[in-house]
Design a protein around this motif. Structure first.
Motif, mmCIF file in Angstrom:
data_model
loop_
_atom_site.group_PDB
_atom_site.id
_atom_site.type_symbol
_atom_site.label_atom_id
_atom_site.label_comp_id
_atom_site.label_asym_id
_atom_site.label_seq_id
_atom_site.Cartn_x
_atom_site.Cartn_y
_atom_site.Cartn_z
ATOM 1 N N PRO A 210 0.812 -1.222 0.000
ATOM 2 C CA PRO A 210 0.000 0.000 0.000
ATOM 3 C C PRO A 210 0.846 1.274 0.000
ATOM 4 C CG PRO A 210 -0.867 -1.584 1.581
ATOM 5 C CD PRO A 210 0.457 -2.110 1.130
ATOM 6 N N SER A 211 1.949 1.259 0.725
ATOM 7 C CA SER A 211 2.832 2.432 0.723
ATOM 8 C C SER A 211 3.399 2.683 -0.666
ATOM 9 C CB SER A 211 3.978 2.224 1.725
ATOM 10 O OG SER A 211 3.501 2.254 3.057
ATOM 11 N N HIS A 212 3.784 1.619 -1.331
ATOM 12 C CA HIS A 212 4.305 1.705 -2.697
ATOM 13 C C HIS A 212 3.254 2.323 -3.623
ATOM 14 C CE1 HIS A 212 5.697 0.180 -6.614
ATOM 15 N NE2 HIS A 212 4.549 -0.471 -6.726
ATOM 16 N N LEU A 213 1.988 1.906 -3.497
ATOM 17 C CA LEU A 213 0.927 2.431 -4.351
ATOM 18 C C LEU A 213 0.637 3.898 -4.041
ATOM 19 C CD1 LEU A 213 -1.596 -0.556 -4.396
ATOM 20 C CD2 LEU A 213 0.072 0.071 -6.140
ATOM 21 N N ARG A 214 0.645 4.261 -2.754
ATOM 22 C CA ARG A 214 0.372 5.653 -2.396
ATOM 23 C C ARG A 214 1.436 6.583 -2.966
ATOM 24 N NH1 ARG A 214 -1.980 3.346 2.426
ATOM 25 N NH2 ARG A 214 0.070 3.116 3.385
ATOM 26 N N VAL A 215 2.684 6.153 -2.945
ATOM 27 C CA VAL A 215 3.749 6.990 -3.503
ATOM 28 C C VAL A 215 3.641 7.043 -5.026
ATOM 29 C CG1 VAL A 215 6.245 7.163 -3.822
ATOM 30 C CG2 VAL A 215 5.301 6.748 -1.555
ATOM 31 N N ASN A 216 3.246 5.949 -5.653
ATOM 32 C CA ASN A 216 3.013 5.984 -7.100
ATOM 33 C C ASN A 216 1.945 7.031 -7.440
ATOM 34 O OD1 ASN A 216 4.885 4.038 -7.663
ATOM 35 N ND2 ASN A 216 3.417 2.406 -8.038
ATOM 36 N N ALA A 217 0.880 7.058 -6.642
ATOM 37 C CA ALA A 217 -0.180 8.044 -6.868
ATOM 38 C C ALA A 217 0.366 9.459 -6.676
ATOM 39 C CB ALA A 217 -1.344 7.794 -5.915
ATOM 40 N N ALA A 218 1.190 9.659 -5.640
ATOM 41 C CA ALA A 218 1.776 10.980 -5.388
ATOM 42 C C ALA A 218 2.664 11.422 -6.548
ATOM 43 C CB ALA A 218 2.579 10.956 -4.087
ATOM 44 N N LEU A 219 3.421 10.478 -7.137
ATOM 45 C CA LEU A 219 4.271 10.800 -8.281
ATOM 46 C C LEU A 219 3.435 11.228 -9.483
ATOM 47 C CD1 LEU A 219 6.846 7.885 -7.971
ATOM 48 C CD2 LEU A 219 7.444 10.310 -7.994
#
Length: 359
Positions: A210-219
């Motif tokens: 989930p952390s990986h996905l949240r940062v992808n969204a932020a990028l």
């Protein structure tokens, strides 16, 4: 004597003084060709050890020279190896000599070890370049029996197995990426802050995916913001980027983490497509995700999900899990399994149909 690379000292050491930890004790395969090559050409690439004499790279080379009866051998002593990695390399009882690693500790050791294995592979390639393949690729690394010519992917798998006992490196790579993004001053501040928050979540025991996905969204959102603020872009494109970013953010409260990543990814893809085509973009509004109208995820989300699930059943005891779940929890589990099997059947049929069409 050749010049050792930075961070190494080349010495002659007795073979018996080099110790091999538990995780290195693997099937090393047939050593016949390597033994003959070293007998004929000598050891083109020294093995690498820690200051305490624990093997880092070169298990096959060490086994071959022992078979040849050598008493001493040139080694590269690698300075700068952390105490924790030294413990890991020295361990004889499969992680019983020290407390279990946290996810961040495992990621740090993985990165350190991957670098060492990649260095060794690069030096072996250089050392064997002019020897017509006699030793090329036969020197092996510290952990796996095959293949011997360590590529970047194999270095990752070897490092992951030595740290965690499994060859899957996806989670460890993701943690490293989050840490890199948090420290990268070239990234937008919003991305750095989000990555730093996610690192802290993982440190507190949170899941990595989930952390990986949240940062992808932020990028993706940061890139949309950059396009919206870029005066060199057409006004219509800037307006679309601004509208897409606002729509993604408005859906954030209702969307799940994986849906947010998919929404942001899709929004950025639409703006990039409009930019590449040079056409008048269409403004699209993203509605909050509703239960009956699931968001279609990109293929990358599917691949990431199944990467994380690789071998999951090996980590649980069915005799403990079965009785422990409530009726509702067990129902969700059964529903997920049934849906997965139905999806697999449909995907298998589509795959076979495509194969027939291209045959």
């Amino acid at each position: 004597m050749s010049t050792a690379p930075a961070g190494h000292i080349e010495l002659e050491r007795t073979v018996d003084s080099i110790t091999v930890g538990h995780r290195h004790r693997r099937d090393l395969g047939d050593l016949t060709a390597l033994v003959e090559s070293i007998r004929r050409n000598g050891l083109l690439q020294p093995i690498t050890i820690t200051l305490d004499g624990h093997l880092i790279c070169g298990a096959r080379r060490l086994a071959a020279i022992r078979e040849l009866g050598w008493k001493t051998v040139n080694v590269w002593v690698r300075s700068g190896v952390s105490d924790r990695l030294g413990q890991l390399l020295a361990e004889q009882d499969d992680n019983l000599l020290h407390k279990p690693l946290t996810q961040l500790e495992a990621a740090a050791l993985y990165r350190e070890l991957k670098t060492l294995l990649a260095e060794d592979a690069a030096r072996r390639q250089e050392a064997t370049r002019f020897h017509a393949g006699a030793d090329a690729g036969d020197d092996g690394s510290a952990n796996l029996a095959a293949p011997w010519d360590t590529t970047p992917g194999e270095a990752r798998a070897q490092a992951a197995r030595m740290v965690t006992g499994r060859a899957s490196y996806t989670t460890l790579e993701r943690i490293g990426r989050l840490e890199d993004l948090a420290a990268d001053e070239s990234q937008p501040e919003s991305v750095r802050q989000q990555a730093a928050v996610e690192v802290e979540r993982i440190k507190a025991g949170g899941k990595v995916h989930p952390s990986h996905l949240r940062v992808n969204a932020a990028l993706s959102l940061a890139e949309l913001d950059q396009l919206a603020a870029d005066p060199t872009q057409p006004d219509k494109l800037r307006e679309q980027a601004r509208a897409e970013a606002a729509a993604v953010r408005s859906a954030e409260r209702e969307a799940k983490t994986v849906e947010m990543e998919a929404l942001a990814h899709a929004a950025l893809a639409r703006v990039k497509a409009a930019k590449a085509a040079g056409r008048k973009p269409q403004r699209r509004t993203l509605a909050p995700v509703e239960t009956g109208d699931p968001v279609p995820y990109p293929l990358t989300v599917f691949l990431n999900t199944w990467d994380d699930l690789t071998g999951w059943w090996r980590h649980y005891d069915p005799e403990l899990v079965g009785p422990a779940l409530s009726t509702e929890q067990w129902g969700r589990f059964e529903q997920t399994i049934a849906g997965t099997l139905a999806f697999a059947d449909a995907a298998r049929t589509a795959r076979a149909s495509r194969a027939e069409q291209t045959a």
